[in-house]
Enzyme design. Structure first.
Site, mmCIF file in Angstrom:
data_model
loop_
_atom_site.group_PDB
_atom_site.id
_atom_site.type_symbol
_atom_site.label_atom_id
_atom_site.label_comp_id
_atom_site.label_asym_id
_atom_site.label_seq_id
_atom_site.Cartn_x
_atom_site.Cartn_y
_atom_site.Cartn_z
ATOM 1 N N SER A 42 0.838 -1.201 0.000
ATOM 2 C CA SER A 42 0.000 0.000 0.000
ATOM 3 C C SER A 42 0.872 1.248 0.000
ATOM 4 C CB SER A 42 -0.921 0.006 1.224
ATOM 5 O OG SER A 42 -1.889 -1.006 1.126
ATOM 6 N N CYS A 125 -6.903 -1.221 6.640
ATOM 7 C CA CYS A 125 -5.803 -1.557 7.547
ATOM 8 C C CYS A 125 -6.226 -1.237 8.980
ATOM 9 C CB CYS A 125 -4.548 -0.763 7.185
ATOM 10 S SG CYS A 125 -3.176 -1.012 8.320
ATOM 11 N N LYS A 160 -10.780 -2.568 -0.886
ATOM 12 C CA LYS A 160 -10.501 -3.619 0.094
ATOM 13 C C LYS A 160 -11.181 -3.285 1.413
ATOM 14 C CE LYS A 160 -6.817 -6.653 1.740
ATOM 15 N NZ LYS A 160 -5.373 -6.955 1.649
ATOM 16 N N ILE A 186 -11.142 -10.242 2.871
ATOM 17 C CA ILE A 186 -11.124 -9.189 3.872
ATOM 18 C C ILE A 186 -9.674 -8.757 4.136
ATOM 19 C CG2 ILE A 186 -13.242 -9.887 5.079
ATOM 20 C CD1 ILE A 186 -11.416 -11.471 7.041
ATOM 21 N N ASN A 187 -9.527 -7.681 4.893
ATOM 22 C CA ASN A 187 -8.223 -7.364 5.462
ATOM 23 C C ASN A 187 -8.131 -8.070 6.812
ATOM 24 O OD1 ASN A 187 -5.711 -6.046 6.073
ATOM 25 N ND2 ASN A 187 -6.346 -4.311 4.815
ATOM 26 N N GLY A 212 -3.825 -15.181 8.196
ATOM 27 C CA GLY A 212 -3.467 -16.589 8.160
ATOM 28 C C GLY A 212 -4.665 -17.505 8.318
ATOM 29 N N GLY A 238 -7.881 -14.157 2.754
ATOM 30 C CA GLY A 238 -7.876 -14.458 4.179
ATOM 31 C C GLY A 238 -7.762 -15.953 4.422
#
Length: 300
Positions: A42, A125, A160, A186-187, A212, A238
């Site tokens: 980013s 974020c 996002k 997703i973030n 993870g 994700g």
């Protein structure tokens, strides 16, 4: 081969933002490792050093990170983006962030000459004060930022989304109203770890974002809900480590999948997942990969 917002991908795997996306050479390396497309780190309007270390820890079931959006800013990243475009041989998407719609537009226009194939707006974020989820949890802000960037550029705009909201569909709907060509879900999920010997939070920023394997069920549910509600494509991300994970995400409604934490296990993850998907499609007798997208919605 699959198309995402008009962009042709040799396979539906995409390098997620923030993973090996700081240089043109590293992006090209990932592309040559089998990724169908790559996304940059980013990039924002001003240089950021990010949060102090430790900024990332391996929990065994996932990663907890609080990088703080470190980046050189768009003037210094233009050449790296151009190198990635020249050497990767795959679509290159530029992930950008800002605190206001004016900053998003500034960064987008500043990177346009390097000819990214699309922009991904990071409004998600969870650990950068004034950026990311601070903006992306407000539907009105998401809509106005998306509309501003969409009006300023002539390439696809992906948004996002953050899972750290009460209703991700309302945020996705705002992005769609703003003219987004796709949403990405997703973030990372907000999380924290504490050292019980000292009592101190482990991360330098105290809290960060969990990624993870642990977040895959959350991502699958978000993708499923967004696919139900929106008319634009959903790109899933994700916890995708295997071709089975990718198929599950696509059955939930993802047109393509992004891979982030799994890169820690080696770049061969992209070709492994792409090959596994091809074999699955052939063995199950589907005509193409598009037959899988959203399949779980037909199984009610």
């Amino acid at each position: 081969m699959i198309k995402v917002t008009g962009i042709k991908l040799e396979n539906p795997t995409i390098l997620a933002a923030g993973i090996m996306g700081t240089t043109g050479a590293s992006l090209a390396r990932v592309a040559k490792g089998g990724a169908g497309a790559v996304i940059t780190k980013s990039i924002g309007p001003e240089p950021k050093e990010g949060h102090k270390n430790p900024s990332m820890i391996n929990l065994g079931y996932g990663f907890l990170n609080a990088m703080g959006l470190p980046n050189p800013s768009y003037p210094d990243f233009k050449n790296e983006l151009a190198i990635a475009k020249k050497e990767s041989g795959t679509p290159v998407i530029a992930s950008i962030f800002g605190g206001t719609e004016e900053e998003f537009v500034e960064v987008a226009q500043g990177l346009l000459k390097s000819k990214p194939d699309a922009f991904e707006l990071n409004v998600s974020c969870p650990h950068a004060l004034g950026y990311g989820a601070s903006v992306g949890s407000n539907p009105d802000a998401v809509e106005s930022i998306t509309a501003a960037v969409k009006d300023a550029v002539d390439i696809p705009v992906w948004v996002k989304l953050t899972p750290n909201v009460t209703d991700i569909v309302s945020i996705g709907d705002a992005a769609q109203r703003g003219g987004a060509d796709a949403v990405v879900a997703i973030n990372t999920v907000k999380g924290m770890a504490i050292d019980i010997e000292s009592g101190y939070p482990i991360l330098g920023n105290r809290f960060g974002g969990l990624s993870g394997k642990a977040v895959k069920p959350v991502a699958v549910k978000c993708v499923y809900d967004l696919y139900t509600a929106l008319e634009i494509p959903v790109i899933g991300v994700g916890g995708v480590y295997t071709w089975q994970d990718a198929i599950e995400m696509m059955m939930a409604g993802a047109t393509a999948v992004q891979i982030g934490s799994a890169v820690h296990e080696g770049l061969e993850v992209f070709s492994s997942i792409a090959t596994g998907i091809e074999i699955f499609i052939a063995e199950k007798g589907y005509k193409s990969i598009t037959d899988v997208i959203g399949l779980a919605h037909e199984r009610i």
